[in-house]
Each structure stands twice: as structure tokens, then as C-alpha cells.
Design a protein around this motif. Structure first.
Motif, mmCIF file in Angstrom:
data_model
loop_
_atom_site.group_PDB
_atom_site.id
_atom_site.type_symbol
_atom_site.label_atom_id
_atom_site.label_comp_id
_atom_site.label_asym_id
_atom_site.label_seq_id
_atom_site.Cartn_x
_atom_site.Cartn_y
_atom_site.Cartn_z
ATOM 1 N N THR A 38 7.850 -52.987 -14.119
ATOM 2 C CA THR A 38 8.065 -52.978 -16.239
ATOM 3 C C THR A 38 6.706 -52.605 -16.310
ATOM 4 O OG1 THR A 38 8.590 -55.112 -17.142
ATOM 5 C CG2 THR A 38 7.981 -55.749 -15.082
ATOM 6 N N HIS A 39 6.817 -53.292 -17.627
ATOM 7 C CA HIS A 39 5.618 -53.190 -18.483
ATOM 8 C C HIS A 39 5.362 -54.976 -18.867
ATOM 9 C CE1 HIS A 39 4.145 -49.244 -18.605
ATOM 10 N NE2 HIS A 39 5.410 -48.787 -18.315
ATOM 11 N N GLU A 40 6.392 -55.338 -18.653
ATOM 12 C CA GLU A 40 6.512 -56.640 -19.654
ATOM 13 C C GLU A 40 5.846 -57.822 -18.748
ATOM 14 O OE1 GLU A 40 8.071 -56.944 -21.953
ATOM 15 O OE2 GLU A 40 8.918 -55.306 -22.218
ATOM 16 N N LEU A 41 4.669 -57.942 -18.884
ATOM 17 C CA LEU A 41 3.659 -58.853 -18.789
ATOM 18 C C LEU A 41 4.598 -60.968 -18.388
ATOM 19 C CD1 LEU A 41 0.461 -58.125 -19.038
ATOM 20 C CD2 LEU A 41 1.411 -57.401 -16.773
ATOM 21 N N ASP A 42 4.873 -60.556 -19.516
ATOM 22 C CA ASP A 42 5.201 -61.863 -19.247
ATOM 23 C C ASP A 42 6.609 -61.998 -18.500
ATOM 24 O OD1 ASP A 42 6.962 -60.370 -21.297
ATOM 25 O OD2 ASP A 42 7.346 -61.373 -22.733
ATOM 26 N N ILE A 43 7.326 -61.411 -18.401
ATOM 27 C CA ILE A 43 8.681 -61.383 -17.822
ATOM 28 C C ILE A 43 8.211 -61.792 -16.154
ATOM 29 C CG2 ILE A 43 10.474 -59.846 -16.404
ATOM 30 C CD1 ILE A 43 11.051 -59.532 -19.976
ATOM 31 N N ALA A 44 7.126 -60.127 -16.014
ATOM 32 C CA ALA A 44 6.912 -60.172 -14.489
ATOM 33 C C ALA A 44 6.000 -61.794 -14.217
ATOM 34 C CB ALA A 44 5.876 -58.789 -14.587
ATOM 35 N N LEU A 45 5.175 -62.291 -14.766
ATOM 36 C CA LEU A 45 4.646 -63.364 -14.642
ATOM 37 C C LEU A 45 4.934 -64.844 -14.308
ATOM 38 C CD1 LEU A 45 1.403 -62.637 -16.057
ATOM 39 C CD2 LEU A 45 1.534 -62.750 -13.818
ATOM 40 N N ASN A 46 6.607 -65.041 -15.297
ATOM 41 C CA ASN A 46 7.354 -66.218 -15.192
ATOM 42 C C ASN A 46 8.653 -65.820 -14.833
ATOM 43 O OD1 ASN A 46 5.446 -68.035 -17.380
ATOM 44 N ND2 ASN A 46 6.059 -65.372 -18.493
ATOM 45 N N LEU A 47 8.715 -65.307 -15.015
ATOM 46 C CA LEU A 47 11.084 -65.037 -13.800
ATOM 47 C C LEU A 47 10.740 -64.428 -12.840
ATOM 48 C CD1 LEU A 47 12.665 -63.269 -17.668
ATOM 49 C CD2 LEU A 47 12.858 -65.486 -16.331
ATOM 50 N N CYS A 48 9.605 -64.206 -11.940
ATOM 51 C CA CYS A 48 9.275 -63.268 -11.052
ATOM 52 C C CYS A 48 9.056 -64.232 -9.732
ATOM 53 C CB CYS A 48 9.217 -61.342 -10.994
ATOM 54 S SG CYS A 48 9.661 -60.213 -11.798
ATOM 55 N N ASP A 49 9.580 -64.208 -8.347
ATOM 56 C CA ASP A 49 8.761 -64.626 -7.226
ATOM 57 C C ASP A 49 7.242 -64.134 -7.224
ATOM 58 O OD1 ASP A 49 11.028 -66.343 -6.759
ATOM 59 O OD2 ASP A 49 12.119 -64.532 -6.218
ATOM 60 N N SER A 50 7.242 -62.940 -7.310
ATOM 61 C CA SER A 50 6.019 -62.715 -6.756
ATOM 62 C C SER A 50 5.694 -61.067 -7.714
ATOM 63 C CB SER A 50 5.509 -62.333 -5.474
ATOM 64 O OG SER A 50 6.940 -60.927 -4.455
ATOM 65 N N VAL A 51 5.364 -61.289 -8.147
ATOM 66 C CA VAL A 51 4.144 -59.581 -8.968
ATOM 67 C C VAL A 51 3.011 -58.626 -7.628
ATOM 68 C CG1 VAL A 51 2.939 -58.843 -10.882
ATOM 69 C CG2 VAL A 51 3.738 -60.480 -10.811
ATOM 70 N N VAL A 52 3.960 -57.275 -8.186
ATOM 71 C CA VAL A 52 2.926 -56.004 -7.282
ATOM 72 C C VAL A 52 2.174 -55.715 -7.812
ATOM 73 C CG1 VAL A 52 3.422 -54.437 -5.973
ATOM 74 C CG2 VAL A 52 4.973 -56.026 -5.431
ATOM 75 N N MET A 53 1.019 -55.335 -8.253
ATOM 76 C CA MET A 53 -0.135 -55.174 -9.272
ATOM 77 C C MET A 53 -0.366 -53.700 -8.544
ATOM 78 S SD MET A 53 -1.537 -55.610 -12.333
ATOM 79 C CE MET A 53 -1.191 -57.296 -13.171
ATOM 80 N N ILE A 54 -0.115 -52.676 -9.121
ATOM 81 C CA ILE A 54 -1.126 -51.564 -8.765
ATOM 82 C C ILE A 54 -2.260 -51.323 -10.038
ATOM 83 C CG2 ILE A 54 -1.301 -48.609 -9.332
ATOM 84 C CD1 ILE A 54 1.913 -48.892 -8.186
#
Length: 240
Positions: free
Chosen positions: A195-211
Motif C-alpha cells: 500500500t501507499h496509504e501510510l495512515d492505513i499502514a500505521l493505524n490499521l495493521c499489526d506491523s509494517v514492512v518497509m522497504i
């Protein structure tokens, strides 16, 4: 459920990920993000057995994908692409039934158990009432729910999605990603989506994989918010 061990991946002469490692467990939803061209699709395809890595190993459920047969892969990981599917006169129920292909008999005939799984999958994404509607008559958000239902019908422990919020308006993006989180938590799935949606990644996910090419970073969402990585890569506040 997903273990990435010291992988190096890229295309041509370009290295996108070098010596990257991460682990995702059952019941966990994770967002895969990074700048354009950083290797998100390359990593997703590698995890789904659709693309090669240069070194290292990828394990699903403790098994290296290098040793898994196509049948074993089909029973382990489902992949939802970013493409919009619009096939005239194809019922939503029939689209979801395609997820049963790895399990049907040699002529592709579904049994009663397969039909029940299809109905359960439709219900899980709130689309039971749309089962007999034609796919080309559905909105983008409704179609995405059907594609997710097809992945559920495949009954794999791992579901990968390539930008599932593409083409969707803002409220529907949140609805789809909230649905994915609920499916992971309630059905014990390991769900990873780019996803390109940073707000979704940070607020709706348990973890974030960042390249952060060539580095592969994986942190709990709360830790990623406070790490400073988002600000450095994207120039925005991670609380946004």
C-alpha cells in the motif's frame, strides 16, 4: 507463518533488497510499503512463488518455497492482484468458486463441501446478497471484496494482496483494510498487502514492512510510528 531469511532480490543488474529478513505470524496483518520502485511487488511475487530471489530463503509454514510443489503452494498462499476484473455475465459466486480450483476433482467439479466454503467466503466479506449478481455490475469496492472472498475460498493460511486499495475512494479503502484486519484476527490468517496509504499502514495493521532499498525493515506499527523512518523516507509526520 512467513519467514524471510537473508534474501537478496531485484531485477536485471539492480538490487532492490539485500540480506533482508522478517517474520509474520498467524493472525497478523501487515502492510508492505516503501517509495515507488523500491521492490514491493518484487517481494510480494517472491513470497507467492511467482518470482525468483537471488539468495536467501523464504519459508511458509516452516517449509521453504523452493521445495514446495505448485499444488502445495496453491494450498498455502493466495494472491490477490491489483488488476480490476470486469467480466461480463460472470456471477460473483462463480468468481469465488475459482478459489476452490486446487481442491476440485480432475474435471473441476465442485462437491457440496466446496459449495459451502464458497458461501462461507462470501458471507465473511459481507457479499452473500451479491452472489448472483454479474461481476461487471459491481462497484470497485464490491469487486475487491469478491476477490478477497475468492482468496478465502482457497483456504490458505497466507493471503498476499498487491495494492488492494487501488481505484477505491477513501472510505472504501478503510473498509477494505479493516476487513482484512478482521479476517486475519478472526480466522488466523497471515495477511500481507502492499500500500501507499501510510495512515492505513500505521493505524490499521499489526506491523509494517518497509522497504528502504536495499534494506528491509519490519516493526510493529506503533514502533514504526515512533522510529523516524516514515519521516526520513516520505517527508511526512508518522502520526498523520
Amino acid at each position: 507463518m512467513i519467514r524471510v531469511e537473508d534474501i537478496t532480490a531485484g531485477y536485471g543488474s539492480r538490487i532492490l533488497i539485500e540480506h533482508g529478513s522478517m517474520r509474520l505470524g498467524a493472525g497478523e496483518t501487515a502492510a508492505l510499503t516503501g517509495r515507488n520502485g523500491s521492490g514491493k511487488s518484487t517481494l510480494l511475487r517472491a513470497l507467492g512463488g511467482l518470482g525468483a530471489i537471488r539468495s536467501g530463503d523464504i519459508l511458509l509454514g516452516g517449509r521453504s518455497i523452493a521445495s514446495m510443489t505448485p499444488q502445495q503452494m496453491a494450498e498455502t498462499v493466495a494472491f490477490v492482484t491489483t488488476e480490476r476484473v470486469r467480466i461480463a455475465n460472470l456471477r460473483c459466486r462463480d468468481v469465488v468458486a475459482l478459489g476452490r480450483a486446487p481442491y476440485t476433482n480432475w474435471i473441476g467439479r465442485m462437491q457440496r463441501e466446496d459449495a459451502l466454503i464458497v458461501e462461507h467466503s462470501l458471507a465473511s466479506v459481507g457479499m452473500s446478497d451479491y452472489a448472483d449478481r454479474s461481476l461487471d455490475s459491481m462497484s470497485d469496492g464490491e469487486c475487491q471484496r469478491i476477490m478477497i472472498a475468492r482468496a478465502l475460498a482457497q483456504q490458505t493460511p497466507v493471503i498476499l494482496l498487491d495494492e488492494p486499495t487501488s481505484f477505491l475512494d477513501l472510505p472504501t479503502r478503510y473498509e477494505i483494510c479493516t476487513l482484512l484486519r478482521e479476517l486475519a484476527h478472526n480466522e488466523g490468517k497471515t495477511i500481507l498487502y502492499s500500500t501507499h496509504e501510510l495512515d492505513i499502514a500505521l493505524n490499521l495493521c499489526d506491523s509494517v514492512v518497509m522497504i528502504d532499498s536495499p534494506h528491509l525493515l519490519h516493526l510493529p506499527a506503533a514502533d514504526m510510528k515512533n522510529s523516524g523512518i516514515v519521516e526520513r523516507l516520505f517527508g511526512v509526520r508518522s502520526g498523520v
